[in-house]
Design a protein around this motif. Structure first.
Motif, PDB file in Angstrom:
ATOM      1  N   ALA A  68       0.850  -1.186   0.000  1.00 16.19           N
ATOM      2  CA  ALA A  68       0.000   0.000   0.000  1.00 16.19           C
ATOM      3  C   ALA A  68       0.886   1.236   0.000  1.00 16.19           C
ATOM      4  CB  ALA A  68      -0.906  -0.002   1.231  1.00 16.19           C
ATOM      5  N   ALA A  69       0.555   2.199  -0.851  1.00 16.00           N
ATOM      6  CA  ALA A  69       1.307   3.450  -0.937  1.00 16.00           C
ATOM      7  C   ALA A  69       0.474   4.574  -0.346  1.00 16.00           C
ATOM      8  CB  ALA A  69       1.652   3.749  -2.396  1.00 16.00           C
ATOM      9  N   GLU A  70       1.087   5.286   0.581  1.00 17.60           N
ATOM     10  CA  GLU A  70       0.423   6.406   1.239  1.00 17.60           C
ATOM     11  C   GLU A  70       1.310   7.638   1.161  1.00 17.60           C
ATOM     12  OE1 GLU A  70      -1.742   3.664   4.649  1.00 17.60           O
ATOM     13  OE2 GLU A  70       0.224   4.562   5.082  1.00 17.60           O
ATOM     14  N   GLU A  71       0.656   8.799   1.059  1.00 15.76           N
ATOM     15  CA  GLU A  71       1.406  10.047   1.110  1.00 15.76           C
ATOM     16  C   GLU A  71       1.981  10.210   2.520  1.00 15.76           C
ATOM     17  OE1 GLU A  71      -1.558  12.920   0.068  1.00 15.76           O
ATOM     18  OE2 GLU A  71      -0.963  12.880  -2.051  1.00 15.76           O
ATOM     19  N   LYS A  72       3.253  10.574   2.593  1.00 17.36           N
ATOM     20  CA  LYS A  72       3.857  10.793   3.904  1.00 17.36           C
ATOM     21  C   LYS A  72       3.209  11.972   4.612  1.00 17.36           C
ATOM     22  CE  LYS A  72       8.404  10.474   4.239  1.00 17.36           C
ATOM     23  NZ  LYS A  72       9.839  10.480   3.872  1.00 17.36           N
ATOM     24  N   SER A  73       2.829  12.979   3.847  1.00 16.63           N
ATOM     25  CA  SER A  73       2.158  14.132   4.451  1.00 16.63           C
ATOM     26  C   SER A  73       0.654  13.889   4.398  1.00 16.63           C
ATOM     27  CB  SER A  73       2.505  15.413   3.696  1.00 16.63           C
ATOM     28  OG  SER A  73       2.020  15.344   2.371  1.00 16.63           O
ATOM     29  N   GLY A  74       0.088  13.476   5.486  1.00 17.25           N
ATOM     30  CA  GLY A  74      -1.351  13.277   5.553  1.00 17.25           C
ATOM     31  C   GLY A  74      -1.814  11.842   5.503  1.00 17.25           C
TER      32      GLY A  74
END
Length: 181
Positions: free
Chosen positions: A64-70
């Motif tokens: 899973a890829a998530e934005e580091k900011s938020g």
């Protein structure tokens, strides 16, 4: 794993809705199946298959890829085993809202570096439909180079299938030379 803007993590059973939403967008699925993946198939086949790879092939799988900011979910990146134990297949699938932001290249480069640096593989490959020009551009920007074109027979072909499939690849020596340059 982390890059400048992305954080990758293993999927869990609690991520079912994220995958359903991702695979429900016909534009996201355009060059894959051309249609949404049914929730039951994701719950019974796709997600269990992803989870199984983590145990059977340590260090590999779909992340899973998530934005580091938020922490927003942007999609997934994967390193999959192939028939050749020295070769892994890199791929990704991103939410349409994440397109055009450089995430695909950033995440693909991160996994290529991980494959050679941590997993010590000899070759990384990626493939797509020949007409998928945006993914081909991501492959080139990620350091992969065109390796071959081939044609497959599909019972229910997608538009563009007649132009074939393409593989891009990079080997360890080329990757190492690029890191020294």
């Amino acid at each position: 794993m982390e890059s400048e803007r992305l954080r990758l993590r293993e999927f869990t059973p609690a991520d079912l809705d994220l995958l359903v939403e991702l695979d429900s967008d016909p534009e996201v699925m355009r060059f894959l199946t051309g249609k949404a993946t049914p929730r039951g198939e994701i719950a019974d086949v796709v997600l269990p298959g992803m989870l199984r790879v983590y145990g059977e092939h340590p260090g590999l799988g779909t992340f899973a890829a998530e934005e580091k900011s938020g922490g927003a979910f942007v999609g997934w990146f994967g390193l999959q085993p192939t028939a050749d134990p020295g070769t892994v297949d890199v791929g990704y699938r991103l939410n349409r809202a994440a397109w055009g932001k450089g995430y695909a290249t950033e995440g693909t480069r991160m996994l290529i570096d991980y494959a050679f640096g941590e997993l010590q593989v000899e070759r990384v490959v990626a493939d797509t439909m020949a007409v998928n020009h945006r993914s081909r551009a991501v492959m080139r920007r990620s350091g992969l180079r065109f390796a071959r074109l081939w044609h497959e027979h599909f019972e229910d072909p997608l538009p563009g299938t007649e132009f074939g499939e393409v593989e891009y690849a990079i080997d360890r020596r080329t990757w190492e030379a690029g890191r020294r340059a």
